[in-house]
Design a protein around this motif. Structure first.
Motif, mmCIF file in Angstrom:
data_model
loop_
_atom_site.group_PDB
_atom_site.id
_atom_site.type_symbol
_atom_site.label_atom_id
_atom_site.label_comp_id
_atom_site.label_asym_id
_atom_site.label_seq_id
_atom_site.Cartn_x
_atom_site.Cartn_y
_atom_site.Cartn_z
ATOM 1 N N LEU A 86 39.988 15.876 -33.785
ATOM 2 C CA LEU A 86 40.451 16.234 -32.444
ATOM 3 C C LEU A 86 40.213 17.711 -32.138
ATOM 4 O O LEU A 86 39.581 18.426 -32.899
ATOM 5 N N ASP A 114 39.168 17.108 -24.432
ATOM 6 C CA ASP A 114 37.954 16.386 -24.046
ATOM 7 C C ASP A 114 38.270 15.468 -22.856
ATOM 8 O O ASP A 114 38.414 14.256 -23.019
ATOM 9 N N TYR A 115 38.351 16.062 -21.681
ATOM 10 C CA TYR A 115 38.665 15.304 -20.468
ATOM 11 C C TYR A 115 37.388 14.978 -19.698
ATOM 12 O O TYR A 115 36.395 15.711 -19.777
ATOM 13 N N ASP A 116 37.448 13.924 -18.897
ATOM 14 C CA ASP A 116 36.357 13.602 -17.988
ATOM 15 C C ASP A 116 36.391 14.572 -16.807
ATOM 16 O O ASP A 116 37.362 15.307 -16.604
ATOM 17 N N LYS A 146 43.075 19.116 -13.382
ATOM 18 C CA LYS A 146 43.877 19.940 -14.303
ATOM 19 C C LYS A 146 43.020 21.011 -14.952
ATOM 20 O O LYS A 146 42.835 21.013 -16.177
ATOM 21 N N GLU A 153 44.716 22.911 -17.922
ATOM 22 C CA GLU A 153 45.410 22.265 -19.045
ATOM 23 C C GLU A 153 44.715 22.581 -20.370
ATOM 24 O O GLU A 153 43.504 22.491 -20.489
ATOM 25 N N ARG A 164 49.155 21.014 -28.690
ATOM 26 C CA ARG A 164 49.982 20.191 -29.588
ATOM 27 C C ARG A 164 49.199 19.813 -30.832
ATOM 28 O O ARG A 164 48.231 19.056 -30.759
ATOM 29 N N ASN A 174 44.296 5.901 -26.820
ATOM 30 C CA ASN A 174 44.093 7.254 -26.328
ATOM 31 C C ASN A 174 44.199 8.220 -27.504
ATOM 32 O O ASN A 174 45.249 8.318 -28.146
ATOM 33 N N THR A 175 43.104 8.952 -27.771
ATOM 34 C CA THR A 175 43.079 9.756 -29.001
ATOM 35 C C THR A 175 44.026 10.958 -28.957
ATOM 36 O O THR A 175 44.371 11.492 -30.009
ATOM 37 N N LEU A 176 44.446 11.382 -27.756
ATOM 38 C CA LEU A 176 45.479 12.437 -27.690
ATOM 39 C C LEU A 176 46.883 11.832 -27.580
ATOM 40 O O LEU A 176 47.795 12.446 -27.046
ATOM 41 N N TYR A 177 47.023 10.586 -28.077
ATOM 42 C CA TYR A 177 48.322 9.932 -28.171
ATOM 43 C C TYR A 177 48.885 9.645 -26.776
ATOM 44 O O TYR A 177 48.123 9.307 -25.881
ATOM 45 N N ARG A 231 52.751 12.356 -21.792
ATOM 46 C CA ARG A 231 53.554 13.523 -22.212
ATOM 47 C C ARG A 231 53.057 14.786 -21.534
ATOM 48 O O ARG A 231 51.878 14.911 -21.198
ATOM 49 N N ASP A 232 53.945 15.749 -21.414
ATOM 50 C CA ASP A 232 53.544 17.053 -20.877
ATOM 51 C C ASP A 232 52.412 17.626 -21.723
ATOM 52 O O ASP A 232 52.474 17.608 -22.960
ATOM 53 N N GLY A 233 51.394 18.129 -21.052
ATOM 54 C CA GLY A 233 50.292 18.773 -21.757
ATOM 55 C C GLY A 233 49.252 17.810 -22.293
ATOM 56 O O GLY A 233 48.305 18.227 -22.950
ATOM 57 N N ALA A 234 49.432 16.529 -22.021
ATOM 58 C CA ALA A 234 48.453 15.534 -22.486
ATOM 59 C C ALA A 234 47.982 14.700 -21.307
ATOM 60 O O ALA A 234 48.551 14.750 -20.213
ATOM 61 N N ASP A 235 46.938 13.954 -21.523
ATOM 62 C CA ASP A 235 46.422 13.070 -20.476
ATOM 63 C C ASP A 235 45.500 12.051 -21.138
ATOM 64 O O ASP A 235 45.370 12.025 -22.365
ATOM 65 N N PHE A 236 44.869 11.247 -20.323
ATOM 66 C CA PHE A 236 43.854 10.340 -20.828
ATOM 67 C C PHE A 236 42.579 11.135 -21.095
ATOM 68 O O PHE A 236 42.192 11.976 -20.278
ATOM 69 N N VAL A 237 41.924 10.847 -22.213
ATOM 70 C CA VAL A 237 40.722 11.590 -22.562
ATOM 71 C C VAL A 237 39.502 10.962 -21.887
ATOM 72 O O VAL A 237 39.563 9.853 -21.350
ATOM 73 N N ARG A 238 38.402 11.705 -21.915
ATOM 74 C CA ARG A 238 37.120 11.222 -21.420
ATOM 75 C C ARG A 238 36.813 9.852 -22.025
ATOM 76 O O ARG A 238 36.964 9.650 -23.226
ATOM 77 N N TYR A 264 38.330 7.036 -21.127
ATOM 78 C CA TYR A 264 39.429 6.084 -20.972
ATOM 79 C C TYR A 264 39.295 5.413 -19.609
ATOM 80 O O TYR A 264 39.256 6.098 -18.588
ATOM 81 N N ARG A 270 44.791 3.250 -16.537
ATOM 82 C CA ARG A 270 45.624 4.451 -16.665
ATOM 83 C C ARG A 270 47.021 4.322 -16.076
ATOM 84 O O ARG A 270 47.871 5.189 -16.283
#
Lengths: 356, 356
Positions: free
Chosen positions: A166, A172-174, A181, A184, A188, B134-137, B141-148, B150, B155
């Motif tokens: 990771l 690694d966002y789209d 964002k 962001e 963590r 989702n690899t960022l769990y 949660r705050d500070g996280a999102d769906f990764v590229r 997904y 969603r």
């Protein structure tokens, strides 16, 4: 574990796709210098890529790829980091670690630099547990084990084929998420490694990835992206869907989590949107396709699985876009090229010299 | 989130099975005192259980259970913490948090006390993502999102039915592992919440567990354990297998990870081995049974799913041991008792008074 890490210096290649000087390796020197690098130079082949002193490497540019693969070089993408998979093909080692040139050494919560490669090796050398979820994560880590209720018959695990690491800082966002964002950052540090269960697909990122080339190499094809193609930034996703279906079929494991790298540079979201936008539509059909894909029992090698998958891609995804026809053919070309550079059978190990 | 937590004081019951005075609640006072407790007293009903001042509670001993359920009380275990599920049945709230009386407040890596209940509420109020990893769990949660990579169509997620929390200090090991590793302590704080993917079973521990009673309550039956039964310590495992199959069928989510509690006391491994040993054999057949279980499409309520599952248990597991015949019948009795105490349909909400 230190000795195991040392041992693998002869059994692991580091594959780096790049278009620029590899200054980023300076920070990695303590961890990566003992290993051999395979640099896949993308873009203008007349440009010179500088590699910091002391690193042992071979470098392939587009002219080399064309010369080595001949007409089959069509399966290797140009002007896209998908070209990295050429490095997997010419390697003769058991393990591959691939990393992007904008990835730096992360720090753990105690401020200690993270030896990403060492953690990938740990992940790859210990088994995976795809058939049942262990709530304390990787049961083979120090201080952990299988919890109450975990079937004893499954505690031996299965061989690990892939270790997906990771990224701290830039996630690694789209492109749409990048646009929404822009500020962001991932701060963590999740101190976990876990097996992605059988039957579950995941978005595999190629930025920080280790794998066992002997177990899954021929399926690590990063597809047709970039120059002349209608899509980009789906190279690693494509590989991730394919390898997961094949690992599930062959009883191999895929882990995700540690190690982290520090991802320094967000790519341009506007450029990314242009590359991605067809993928954003297409993945809505591609993912159900892979979720439903079944490989016949007589596919017992990665190559056989991959060629079978190419047939299913042609049959089921061509209606989404003619691109998938071309991709299915490139998948077959890739396997032909792989087998040519990686002959098997009696005497193959001896004959298996460097491609260059 | 603080306001949401406060809101749920009227919508959540805390269920505690016990045989002793509840001194452990003192440490939990700042977090749990605003909530109503349902205490299920196990063992000798003539014993008095002391509850620290200031807590609002109702307490049921075996005499109460027998009186309220009549002949159907046979489905509630005696001399085993499985009796806790009686508390789920008599609650009238939407959410349940159940905790063992040897669980204390954990500290996060910064030394801050962990409000376990608040984290369970966060987990239950945010969706789950069982269809793709989702690899960022947890992407919510705050500070996280769906990764590229997904799929955007996934969603929105699905409602979360279960929040499975973990344990620092004494890990939840089976007797053989306890015997082999008597000194092992869990010190790794993994800062993650994740959805257990669809089609994947897990070992659910009842020590630190939250769930949405409206969504999954009737499947949270902890089986026949303890006094007069050939097995113990599989109560939560049984419930975990059942709820996961039903959640997968109904499109509901199950999360695991945070919150941690501090588990103070390892139970006696010799006693545990006696309780568990049949389960250690049986789970090798039970888990494949649940992995293969398919519920018909016309099972659209938890009750219908559960009764159907009881039929399959009778049909497929009775050959393992006659105990499963009895268990299958108890599963039906449990649903009858649940429906009697929790009538639905017009006017049900009004008629739904306290059981006691």
């Amino acid at each position: 574990m230190a000795s195991a890490t040392h041992l693998l210096t002869d059994e692991l290649d580091i594959v780096i796709p790049t278009i620029r000087n590899l200054d980023f390796l300076e920070m990695w020197r303590p961890f990566l210098q003992p290993y051999h690098l395979i640099i896949v130079q993308d873009g203008d082949p007349s440009k010179t890529i500088k590699v910091p002193d002391g690193f042992d490497y071979e470098l392939y540019n587009r002219n080399d790829i064309n010369r080595i693969l001949g007409p089959r070089s069509s399966c290797i993408s140009f002007k896209d980091s998908a070209c990295r998979c050429f490095g997997y093909m010419v390697s003769k080692k058991k393990y591959i670690f691939t990393i992007d040139d904008d990835c730096f050494v992360a720090q753990d919560p105690a401020g200690k630099p993270v030896n990403a490669l060492e953690q990938h090796i740990k992940n790859l050398l210990s088994p995976s547990t795809p058939f049942f979820f262990n709530t304390l994560y990787d049961p083979y880590r120090d201080g952990a084990d299988f919890v109450r209720g975990y079937p004893f018959s499954l505690r031996e695990g299965v061989p690990t084929a892939v270790s997906h690491g990771l990224w701290l800082n830039i996630p690694d966002y789209d492109a749409p998420t990048q646009l929404v964002k822009p500020l962001e950052r991932n701060t963590r540090f999740v101190d976990a490694v876990l097996t992605i269960p059988k039957g579950t697909l995941f978005p595999m990122c190629g930025m920080n990835l280790g794998f066992d080339r002997d177990l899954i190499g021929p399926a690590m094809y990063f597809g047709l992206m970039g120059d002349g193609q209608p899509i980009g930034r789906y190279d690693d996703m494509w590989a991730g869907w394919c390898i997961k279906v094949i690992c599930d079929h062959l009883g191999l494991g895929v882990k995700t989590g540690l190690p982290y790298i520090y991802h320094s540079k967000a790519s341009n979201p506007f450029v990314n949107l242009r590359k991605e936008y067809k993928g954003i539509f297409w993945q809505e059909e591609i993912i159900p396709f892979f979720q439903a894909a079944v490989l016949p029992k007589d596919c017992t090698t990665v190559q056989a699985c991959y060629v079978e998958l190419s047939k299913q891609v042609k049959e089921k995804l061509s209606k989404v876009d003619p691109y998938f026809d071309k991709l299915a053919e490139a998948m077959v070309t890739w396997i032909e090229a792989w087998d040519e550079l990686n002959p098997t059978g009696p005497g193959a190990k001896l004959a298996n010299g460097k491609a260059k």
